[in-house]
Scaffold this active site. Structure first.
Site, mmCIF file in Angstrom:
data_model
loop_
_atom_site.group_PDB
_atom_site.id
_atom_site.type_symbol
_atom_site.label_atom_id
_atom_site.label_comp_id
_atom_site.label_asym_id
_atom_site.label_seq_id
_atom_site.Cartn_x
_atom_site.Cartn_y
_atom_site.Cartn_z
ATOM 1 N N ASP A 1 -0.059 1.108 12.899
ATOM 2 C CA ASP A 1 0.217 -0.287 12.538
ATOM 3 C C ASP A 1 0.375 -1.196 13.754
ATOM 4 O OD1 ASP A 1 0.139 0.008 9.765
ATOM 5 O OD2 ASP A 1 2.212 0.702 9.690
ATOM 6 N N GLY B 1 0.815 -1.207 0.000
ATOM 7 C CA GLY B 1 0.000 0.000 0.000
ATOM 8 C C GLY B 1 0.850 1.259 0.000
#
Length: 446
Positions: A328, A101
């Protein structure tokens, strides 16, 4: 597009305390950017410590396709001879970013501002991820979206303008990827490109712009935000880069050492940039025994050796404004919260719905498979900790998400019964040495 790979189930079980010293792979965010800036600079950029996971290798392939000469000298050591801002070659084929991504979104900013046509694609997971947030500002800068899947998803085709238009853009969500894509596009535009963010996000792009000679200024904007102003069309000069150890990867052995009784480990050269240190802040609030053994500077980033020892954790409330500094790390924080005493509430996690998977739903399902009481309330995740007692024994669906896989394998090192993830193949996208590193500390992952 990459073919579907067969699933590889992986199981982790409790085997006793973790001990030893490790260094996790290079930071993924900086690795992607090193290759991109190497492409956009004049001269040869020497990179050491590059993360050689699949995601970053896709960015290296894209840099080659756009005209850079990319050499791999030895593990972690790379050289990139760039073409300069404005010098990109139109690629002959599709830029296939696999699961990456970050690489795909940043490179859309680069390519979308150059007078070339580029086709972006990726694997099944990347094809689900929203790209509209990148395409909107690029269209304002003159990029034409020639083709796209529903909702602005890949595969998509961009055609850049003869000369990009500088813009002032307020990011709709806290996202370093949106900010970085606009700034990278702004390199090809005359005049000043400005990005305003309501919540400050990781600032590696700004640091690297300066490192390569761009004129970029950063000033506060509002309570938590920043205004970044870039002077366009600079001649970037090649500059050496040392990639520090990735704090998002360090999170896995770190949390494992906290929850496996009797553990005592050292993790070397971990990046401690304040805009990436939300997990450390939160774990210390929970009572985690994490101390700094030594500090240094690598490639303009602060790094430290961390000593981590097992001990009791307590539930906390994590404020929503901390999310950009640890976006994350929420899956592995949820694992730590399962072993804490009391309730942990992680607030404002809407961004987790658009990561490699719907990470919020995947974390909830994984925790429940391990026997943990938890709930999603709006955009909050609430975990009821049981003071170190977690049953385990579950099978976790990873949804092609490397961080879900690694988080629940870490959990299995401390649960009463083993934890299995349905597929560990995609761990190689960010942390190819994960299983070997954890087992080297005394873990049992097979």
């Amino acid at each position: 597009m990459a073919h579907a790979q067969p699933q590889i189930p992986v199981t982790a079980r409790s085997r006793g305390p973790l001990a030893g010293r490790v260094r996790v792979p290079g930071d993924k965010s900086i690795s992607h950017r090193s290759l991109i800036f190497g492409l956009l600079a004049i001269g040869e950029t020497v990179i050491s410590g590059l993360l050689e996971g699949e995601d970053v290798m896709r960015t290296a392939d894209a840099a080659r396709a756009l005209g850079a000469i990319v050499h791999h000298d030895r593990p972690g050591s790379w050289r990139v001879r760039g073409v300069g801002v404005g010098g990109l070659r139109e690629p002959r084929g599709v830029l296939d970013f696999g699961n990456a991504g970050t690489g795909s979104r940043l490179m859309m900013g680069v390519c979308g501002a150059h007078p070339i046509t580029t086709i972006f694609d990726g694997d099944a997971s990347l094809r689900k991820r929203p790209m509209r947030r990148i395409l909107d500002p690029l269209e304002l800068m003159g990029t034409t979206i020639v083709a796209q899947e529903e909702g602005g998803r890949v595969p998509l085709t961009l055609r850049g303008p003869k000369e990009a238009v500088p813009i002032t853009y307020r990011t709709p969500v806290a996202s370093a990827q949106i900010k970085s894509a606009v700034l990278l596009a702004g390199l090809a535009a005359p005049g000043e490109t400005t990005v305003i963010e309501t919540e400050a996000t990781r600032d590696h792009t700004e640091t690297m712009l300066r490192h390569f000679g761009a004129d970029v200024s950063v000033s506060p904007d509002g309570a938590h935000g920043r205004r970044i102003v870039l002077k366009g069309q600079p001649e970037l000069q090649a500059a050496p880069i040392v990639v520090p150890a990735d704090p998002s990867s360090a999170a896995f052995p770190l949390v494992a050492a906290l929850i496996v009784p009797g553990s005592d480990i050292l993790i070397g050269s971990v990046m401690t940039n304040p805009l990436r240190s939300g997990l450390l802040t939160t774990l210390r609030e929970m009572g985690a025994d994490i101390s700094v053994e030594s500090e240094a500077n690598e490639g303009g980033e602060a790094v430290a050796t961390l000593r981590v020892r097992a001990g009791a954790l307590n539930g906390v409330t994590v404020p929503p404004e901390r999310a950009p500094a640890m976006i994350d790390e929420y899956p592995v924080l949820a694992v730590a919260a399962s072993f804490a005493t009391g309730t942990t509430r992680m607030r404002g996690l809407q961004e987790l719905r658009v990561k490699e998977s719907d990470r919020l739903a995947a974390v909830e399902a994984g925790l429940k498979a391990a026997g943990v009481t938890c709930a999603i309330e709006g955009d909050d995740l609430v975990v009821e900790g049981r003071g170190g007692e977690v049953a385990g024994g579950g099978l976790v669906a990873t949804h092609l998400d490397h961080r879900i896989a690694m988080s629940f394998l870490v959990m299995g090192l401390a649960t009463r019964r083993p934890m299995t993830v349905d597929d560990g193949a995609m761990i190689a996208t960010s942390f190819p040495s994960f299983v070997a590193l954890m087992n080297g500390l005394g873990g049992d992952i097979a």
